[in-house]
Design a protein around this motif. Structure first.
Motif: not given
Lengths: 261, 320
Positions: A90-105
């Protein structure tokens, strides 16, 4: 390119694989989570050896008493360790890339959970092997050992749910302190160190209502002298299921709330 | 409601943070209508609201008000469909430093539901496209800033999205890497991808965007084709450097020739309707008043002038 709907299983396995790969890339972050439970089991057993002389103590081997506690703590840290790495993402911003994917939450929770379970199984196995070298002996065969795994996996599950939820809420390293503190509180306000029969005062009262205590009891069933019966098993299983479900639900809601901050 | 037929459409899009007296209006009623196959530049300084707008359009942040549709889907109620159809390269190119470029592309292929048989092929294709084949099996932590940006772009293209969001893709890059990325963006657009590009570089917007919007304090203050916007500014700007103690007097004199325009500190600017033909008259008039001119430069209207005219100040480090 037509993108098919991403399956929960495929995305979860993909995310879990990433966590496991990162363990091999950053062993300095993983090895302490193995070493600490081993050290705890062995050193507590030696330091508090005399505890077994208390009349009515459930086992004559101190390591049989402390080994399951070490597994519970190690499993808890396998779970909240996922919370730590999520904070890093979350701090690095990588989690945004994961959240941007259409993978089910759901896979954003199930993937890390799967990784925590792998870590917990690995840790439990190593603690059992080294514990055996220091004299730990299961009292009810393979069934009792399996109950230890079940309890450990349960603790890893609720540790993951709690760790992820706190990571999503705080989004920085303040969350790590909250995760650790709460784990220590629920763990040690229980029969972690001494049986309920010799407790007194407020700690006894808190232990009686602490659902986590049931999970510790479940994990110890295969290492104490008392027989394994349904009466002393179901409470731990219910605690694992209910606490696991509640913490994962909390994580799911907290993940959704990330879009509001 | 925002138009369903457009790749990106927003109407009255708002995002406020905090509450009561402490409320921050990061985005305050943005309207956008981006056409299929267009490169749209979203221009503004740090904190203007560009990234917040992109975060709302890409489903990372829920809007406080207004509506937006991307690739025909509502960003709030159909967020998963939006995500399936867009590619996003966010500011800072945050990529897991422990993984290799190839591993990240394969993970991305899994998360986007690509058939397993295509994971390796697609990863290799994209690594080649962004010139990272040789570094594919190195950990990202060893990559340079430019390599990370290129990998980030490759990650955003894994599923060949019809709409691409690039949030300050060249910030911090050296000129060569910047130009290489521009070429790639042009190539993608040529293949039919609609691109929303946020930038604080005027030159970048001028080079790439067919239309731009200038955002300041959460509000779009100008929107249109760069050439049209420059034409609206009208006359060229004469920049004059004078000593600070005579700046006020010099401003009064310059105002006799045309409207004063915002400039960087230490320089005065005036719009000259007569262009270069007026320069000698300006210098003579300043000389008569005993004001020495340190330096002077005539600029044809640029996006910097458009920005200055719209916001009342110039972008720090503006490049055109």
């Amino acid at each position: 390119m037509n993108v098919a709907t991403t399956g929960v299983r495929a995305a979860s396995v993909g995310l879990a694989k990433r966590s496991v790969v990162n363990i091999t890339r950053l062993p300095s972050a993983f090895l302490p989570s193995i070493a600490m439970p081993v050290f705890q089991a062995v050193s507590f057993a030696g330091t508090f050896f005399a505890i077994t002389r208390i009349p009515g103590f459930p086992t004559s081997r101190s390591i049989n008493w402390f080994l399951p506690l070490a597994v519970m703590m190690g499993s808890g840290f396998a779970g909240i360790g996922i919370g730590f790495t999520t904070i890093r993402d979350l701090e690095s911003g990588f989690y945004d890339r994961i959240r941007l994917s259409p993978a089910p939450r759901a896979s954003l929770l199930a993937g890390p959970l799967l990784a925590a379970l792998v870590r917990a199984v690995l840790m439990t196995t190593i603690v059992l092997i080294i514990g055996a070298l220091f004299g730990a002996r299961p009292t009810h065969g393979i069934g009792g050992v399996l109950l230890l795994y079940v309890a450990g996996l349960g603790v890893a599950t609720l540790g993951t749910g709690w760790g992820l939820a706190i990571a999503y809420r705080f989004r920085d390293m303040r969350g790590a302190a909250v995760m650790q503190l709460t784990l220590f509180l629920v763990l040690f306000l229980s029969e972690a160190q001494t049986p309920l029969s010799i407790m007194d005062g407020w700690l006894e009262g808190v232990t009686r209502i602490n659902p986590f205590n049931n999970i510790i009891r479940l994990g110890r069933l295969g290492f104490v002298d008392a027989p394994i019966t349904w009466d002393n098993t179901w409470g731990g299983l219910v605690a694992v299921l209910v606490l696991g479900a509640l913490t994962l639900l909390f994580a799911h809601r907290s993940l959704d709330r990330l879009a509001d901050v | 409601m925002a138009d369903e037929s457009l790749p990106i459409a927003a109407e009255g899009l708002k995002r406020y943070f905090g509450s009561g007296d402490d409320i921050v209006k990061a985005v305050d009623g943005v309207d956008l209508r981006i056409q299929p196959g267009e490169i749209f530049g979203f221009l503004g300084p740090n904190g203007a609201g560009k990234s917040t707008t992109v975060r709302m359009l890409t489903t990372l942040l829920r809007p406080t008000g207004g509506h937006a549709r991307v690739a025909g889907y509502d960003v709030v109620s159909e967020a998963a469909d939006v995500r399936r159809n867009i590619g996003v390269a966010l500011q800072d190119a945050a990529i897991d430093p422990l993984m290799t470029g190839r591993e990240l592309l394969r993970l991305q292929a899994v998360l986007y539901g690509l058939p397993k048989a295509k994971h390796g092929e697609r990863a290799a294709e994209l690594l080649d496209r962004v010139g990272l084949t040789a570094a594919a099996d190195r950990r990202v932590g060893t990559y340079s800033g430019g390599m990370r940006r290129r990998l980030d772009l490759a990650l955003s293209l894994i599923h060949e999205p019809s709409v691409l969001f690039l949030d300050e893709p060249t910030t911090g890059l050296d000129p060569m890497s910047r130009i290489a990325l521009w070429e790639e963006i042009k190539r993608l657009n040529h293949d039919g991808t609609t691109v929303l590009l946020t930038t604080q570089y005027l030159e970048e917007a001028d080079q790439l965007a067919e239309r731009i919007a200038i955002i300041d304090n959460g509000v779009i203050v100008r929107k249109g084709r760069p050439a049209e916007l420059k034409a609206e500014v009208g006359s060229p700007t004469l920049f004059i450097g004078v000593e600070p103690d005579v700046a006020d007097r010099a401003s009064e004199i310059l105002a006799e020739f045309g409207e004063l325009r915002p400039t960087a500190e230490g320089t005065l600017g005036v719009g000259l309707p007569g262009g270069s033909a007026q320069i000698s008259a300006v210098v003579r008039r300043l000389d008569e008043a005993g004001i020495g001119v340190r330096d002077l430069e005539l600029h044809e209207p640029s996006l910097d002038d458009v920005f200055a005219e719209a916001t009342g100040y110039r972008l720090e480090g503006a490049e055109s």
